[in-house]
Design a protein around this motif. Structure first.
Motif, PDB file in Angstrom:
ATOM      1  N   THR A 241      48.674  17.142  37.519  1.00 32.05           N
ATOM      2  CA  THR A 241      50.051  16.679  37.332  1.00 32.05           C
ATOM      3  C   THR A 241      51.032  17.821  37.583  1.00 32.05           C
ATOM      4  O   THR A 241      52.079  17.625  38.208  1.00 32.05           O
TER       5      THR A 241
ATOM      6  N   ARG B  80      48.479   9.464  38.257  1.00 29.21           N
ATOM      7  CA  ARG B  80      48.399  10.311  37.060  1.00 29.21           C
ATOM      8  C   ARG B  80      48.603   9.483  35.797  1.00 29.21           C
ATOM      9  O   ARG B  80      47.951   9.738  34.777  1.00 29.21           O
TER      10      ARG B  80
ATOM     11  N   ASP C 289      47.011  19.936  32.241  1.00 28.25           N
ATOM     12  CA  ASP C 289      46.833  18.974  33.323  1.00 28.25           C
ATOM     13  C   ASP C 289      47.309  19.612  34.632  1.00 28.25           C
ATOM     14  O   ASP C 289      48.455  19.432  35.057  1.00 28.25           O
TER      15      ASP C 289
END
Length: 178
Positions: free
Chosen positions: A127, A60, A124
């Motif tokens: 994540t 990530r 995101d």
């Protein structure tokens, strides 16, 4: 890079540093409980998942054009503080390692909760998914360690040459209370 993206990368770096600390803490704990194969197997699974989460966090960071930061290695700082402030004062490796792993699991929970929330706000989803899995595993590790306090005491007593010390009963000065 937007402000929220910078914030997300900062939380990813913090999570990575903490993951490395948890990996080291679990490694030390596995050595301390080597004579307990069932415990080693169970904790070994958490160590494997921790390594996998570390790799996911590194991926990530790369996806956000960054990498782990030595300067922000909070995990090493935390380990040094614990070692200097608590660990060296007593010769109690098994008890200390179980305590340190328990504390590290709770720091991992806090870190993952913050990371997930920032990732959600930054849009995101990957994540956020990783942070949720990390948090779930840290909760499970905490519960596993919570079941091991008597073992921690037993191992600690053994390290000091005390064997066959019975657990406290329902009578006596403490009345069996915790």
């Amino acid at each position: 890079m937007t402000t929220i993206d910078r914030q997300l990368v900062g939380y990813l770096k913090d999570a990575h540093a903490l993951q490395e600390h948890v990996e080291a803490t679990l490694s030390e704990l596995l050595t301390a409980v080597a004579e307990e194969p069932d415990v080693c197997r169970r904790l070994g699974r958490y160590a494997e998942r921790t390594r996998a989460h570390t790799r996911e966090i590194e991926a990530r960071l790369r996806a956000h054009g960054s990498a782990p930061s030595i300067a922000r290695d909070a995990g090493r700082l935390f380990a040094a503080v614990l070692e200097a402030g608590l660990g060296r004062a007593r010769r109690d490796p098994a008890g200390r390692h179980i305590r340190d792993a328990y504390v590290a699991a709770h720091l991992q929970i806090a870190s993952a909760e913050m990371l997930r929330r920032v990732a959600d706000r930054a849009g995101d989803a990957e994540t956020a998914r990783i942070a949720t899995a990390l948090c779930d595993d840290a909760h499970a590790l905490s519960a596993e360690l919570s079941e091991r306090w008597d073992l921690a005491v037993e191992l600690s007593l053994r390290q000091h040459g005390l064997r066959d010390v019975p657990p406290p009963g329902d009578s006596g000065p403490s009345g069996g209370a915790r």
